[in-house]
Design a protein around this motif. Structure first.
Motif, short mmCIF file in Angstrom:
data_model
loop_
_atom_site.label_atom_id
_atom_site.label_comp_id
_atom_site.label_asym_id
_atom_site.label_seq_id
_atom_site.Cartn_x
_atom_site.Cartn_y
_atom_site.Cartn_z
N THR A 10 19.59 9.11 4.13
CA THR A 10 18.81 8.76 2.93
C THR A 10 19.75 8.60 1.74
O THR A 10 20.91 9.00 1.77
N GLY A 11 19.19 8.01 0.69
CA GLY A 11 19.88 8.00 -0.58
C GLY A 11 19.71 9.35 -1.27
O GLY A 11 19.09 10.27 -0.71
N PRO A 12 20.20 9.47 -2.53
CA PRO A 12 20.17 10.77 -3.20
C PRO A 12 18.89 11.05 -3.97
O PRO A 12 18.66 12.19 -4.37
N ASP A 13 18.03 10.02 -4.17
CA ASP A 13 16.90 10.17 -5.08
C ASP A 13 15.57 9.82 -4.43
O ASP A 13 15.45 8.76 -3.79
N LEU A 14 14.58 10.69 -4.61
CA LEU A 14 13.23 10.36 -4.20
C LEU A 14 12.58 9.52 -5.28
O LEU A 14 12.54 9.90 -6.45
N LEU A 15 12.09 8.35 -4.89
CA LEU A 15 11.55 7.37 -5.84
C LEU A 15 10.19 6.88 -5.37
O LEU A 15 9.95 6.73 -4.17
N THR A 16 9.32 6.59 -6.32
CA THR A 16 8.09 5.87 -6.01
C THR A 16 8.36 4.37 -6.20
O THR A 16 9.39 3.97 -6.77
N ALA A 61 4.54 -9.06 13.14
CA ALA A 61 5.49 -9.07 12.03
C ALA A 61 4.82 -8.60 10.75
O ALA A 61 5.38 -7.79 9.99
N VAL A 62 3.62 -9.14 10.48
CA VAL A 62 2.90 -8.74 9.27
C VAL A 62 2.59 -7.25 9.32
O VAL A 62 2.70 -6.55 8.30
N ALA A 63 2.22 -6.74 10.48
CA ALA A 63 1.95 -5.31 10.61
C ALA A 63 3.17 -4.49 10.24
O ALA A 63 3.06 -3.45 9.57
N GLY A 64 4.34 -4.94 10.66
CA GLY A 64 5.57 -4.22 10.30
C GLY A 64 5.81 -4.23 8.80
O GLY A 64 6.16 -3.20 8.21
N TRP A 65 5.61 -5.38 8.17
CA TRP A 65 5.81 -5.47 6.72
C TRP A 65 4.87 -4.52 5.98
O TRP A 65 5.30 -3.76 5.09
N VAL A 66 3.59 -4.60 6.33
CA VAL A 66 2.58 -3.81 5.63
C VAL A 66 2.78 -2.33 5.86
O VAL A 66 2.71 -1.51 4.93
N THR A 67 3.05 -1.94 7.10
CA THR A 67 3.15 -0.51 7.40
C THR A 67 4.43 0.13 6.89
O THR A 67 4.51 1.36 6.81
N SER A 68 5.42 -0.67 6.51
CA SER A 68 6.60 -0.07 5.87
C SER A 68 6.19 0.54 4.53
O SER A 68 6.64 1.64 4.17
N TYR A 69 5.32 -0.15 3.80
CA TYR A 69 4.78 0.40 2.55
C TYR A 69 3.83 1.56 2.85
O TYR A 69 3.87 2.60 2.16
N ALA A 70 2.98 1.38 3.86
CA ALA A 70 2.00 2.42 4.17
C ALA A 70 2.66 3.72 4.59
O ALA A 70 2.14 4.81 4.30
N ALA A 71 3.81 3.64 5.26
CA ALA A 71 4.54 4.85 5.64
C ALA A 71 5.01 5.62 4.40
O ALA A 71 4.98 6.85 4.37
N VAL A 72 5.42 4.86 3.38
CA VAL A 72 5.79 5.49 2.11
C VAL A 72 4.57 6.17 1.50
O VAL A 72 4.61 7.34 1.09
N GLY A 73 3.45 5.45 1.48
CA GLY A 73 2.24 6.00 0.90
C GLY A 73 1.73 7.23 1.63
O GLY A 73 1.13 8.12 1.02
N ALA A 74 1.98 7.28 2.94
CA ALA A 74 1.54 8.41 3.75
C ALA A 74 2.47 9.62 3.62
O ALA A 74 2.19 10.68 4.19
N GLU A 128 -1.72 -1.89 -3.28
CA GLU A 128 -2.74 -2.61 -2.54
C GLU A 128 -3.41 -1.67 -1.54
O GLU A 128 -2.79 -0.71 -1.08
N THR A 129 -4.64 -1.99 -1.18
CA THR A 129 -5.24 -1.35 -0.02
C THR A 129 -4.64 -2.02 1.21
O THR A 129 -3.99 -3.07 1.12
N LEU A 130 -4.83 -1.42 2.37
CA LEU A 130 -4.33 -2.04 3.60
C LEU A 130 -4.93 -3.44 3.79
O LEU A 130 -4.22 -4.39 4.13
N ASP A 131 -6.23 -3.56 3.56
CA ASP A 131 -6.87 -4.87 3.73
C ASP A 131 -6.29 -5.89 2.76
O ASP A 131 -6.04 -7.05 3.15
N GLU A 132 -6.08 -5.49 1.53
CA GLU A 132 -5.49 -6.40 0.55
C GLU A 132 -4.07 -6.80 0.94
O GLU A 132 -3.67 -7.96 0.76
N PRO A 181 0.81 -1.22 0.00
CA PRO A 181 0.00 0.00 0.00
C PRO A 181 0.84 1.28 0.00
O PRO A 181 0.71 2.13 0.88
N ALA A 182 1.74 1.40 -0.97
CA ALA A 182 2.64 2.56 -1.03
C ALA A 182 2.12 3.66 -1.95
O ALA A 182 2.62 4.79 -1.89
#
Length: 278
Positions: free
Chosen positions: A193-199, A238-251, A220-224, A157-158
């Motif tokens: 950080t690295g030098p480049d902002l990336l999606t 553990a799953v929450a950590g995996w999912v929220t790493s993407y969600a933090a990017v999306g936020a 993905e949505t959070l539910d997905e 969910p990024a």
């Protein structure tokens, strides 16, 4: 102050890189590890066995150290307690300074659940009164390939959120520099950080070019995201950590580029393409 540097996590990807850089610089170090058989054999490096959760052994392993490189513990449901025990043991052993690997944007309510652990650890280190430097790392460039599924798709969910992932080699270079002259970095927090902002779409394109095969990103949505990871049978934390790493990017919580790698080391941070070529 003693010139002996204590380094934890030397059997891992980041701690090992730090230890090797210190060995190349010819400094005295003690590698504090759980399993001595896995510790790298390096010139000028002693090896001590002590887990974070054994305060007496950990304090003994730090005897005479002038600074501790505290690598954050492997993901664990009681990670903050492990960190707290290690910090308290270091203070009890008389270690005057701690350099701690944290996470970019760490906070008590940040989206990335593991980032909250880092914030609580930072606060505890400050409360002890020990000297400190915090290295708040973005996500790692050299982990991005691990996000690719067997079908060549990165899912999470990024959205179109941007971030500037950093190479572990650059984090290690920053840490090794600071450890050799920690007084110059007393009380400082570095956002690495690295030098480049990336999606994630950008990352999929760069990975495709490097691998010579298609890599795509599927938002993905959070539910997905939670549903697609059920097959791993991992614990909820553990799953929450995996999912929220993407969600933090999306936020947008990791949407920042800094010059801190170059400021400390004197060289610019590596790009994703450079890391993949290496």
């Amino acid at each position: 102050m003693s010139d002996l540097i204590a380094v934890t996590g030397a059997t891992g990807g980041l701690g090992g890189r730090i230890a090797r850089r210190l060995a190349q610089a010819g400094v005295r170090q003690r590698l504090v590890v759980r399993d001595p058989s896995r510790a790298p054999r390096l010139d000028g490096a002693e090896i001590a066995q002590a887990p974070y959760e054994d305060p007496s052994a950990f304090a003994a392993a730090l005897d005479g150290a002038g600074v501790l490189m505290l690598i954050s513990a492997t993901e664990h449901p009681d990670r903050v307690a492990l960190h707290t025990a290690a910090v308290d043991a270091a203070v009890a052993a008389g270690v005057p300074r701690i350099v701690y690997t944290s996470f970019l944007g760490a906070g008590p309510e940040c989206t990335f659940t593991f980032g909250r652990d880092h914030w609580h650890t930072e606060r505890h280190i400050e409360e002890t009164g020990v000297g400190f430097t915090f290295l708040r790392d973005s996500l790692y460039l050299d982990f991005l390939e691990n996000m690719i599924g067997d079908d060549g798709v990165i899912r999470g969910p990024a959205g179109e959120g941007r971030f500037a992932p950093v190479a572990r080699a650059d984090v290690a270079a920053v840490a090794a520099t600071i450890l050799q002259d920690p007084a110059d970095h007393q009380g400082v927090t570095y956002d690495l950080t690295g030098p480049d902002l990336l999606t994630m779409t950008d990352i999929a394109r760069i990975l495709s070019e490097a691998r010579g095969s298609s890599v795509t990103f599927e938002n993905e949505t959070l539910d997905e995201a939670y549903a697609s990871r059920e097959r791993y049978g991992a614990p909820e934390w553990a799953v929450a950590g995996w999912v929220t790493s993407y969600a933090a990017v999306g936020a947008g919580e990791l949407d920042v580029v800094t010059d801190h790698v170059e400021k400390v080391t004197g060289h610019p941070p590596l790009t994703l393409t450079q890391v993949l070529r290496a």
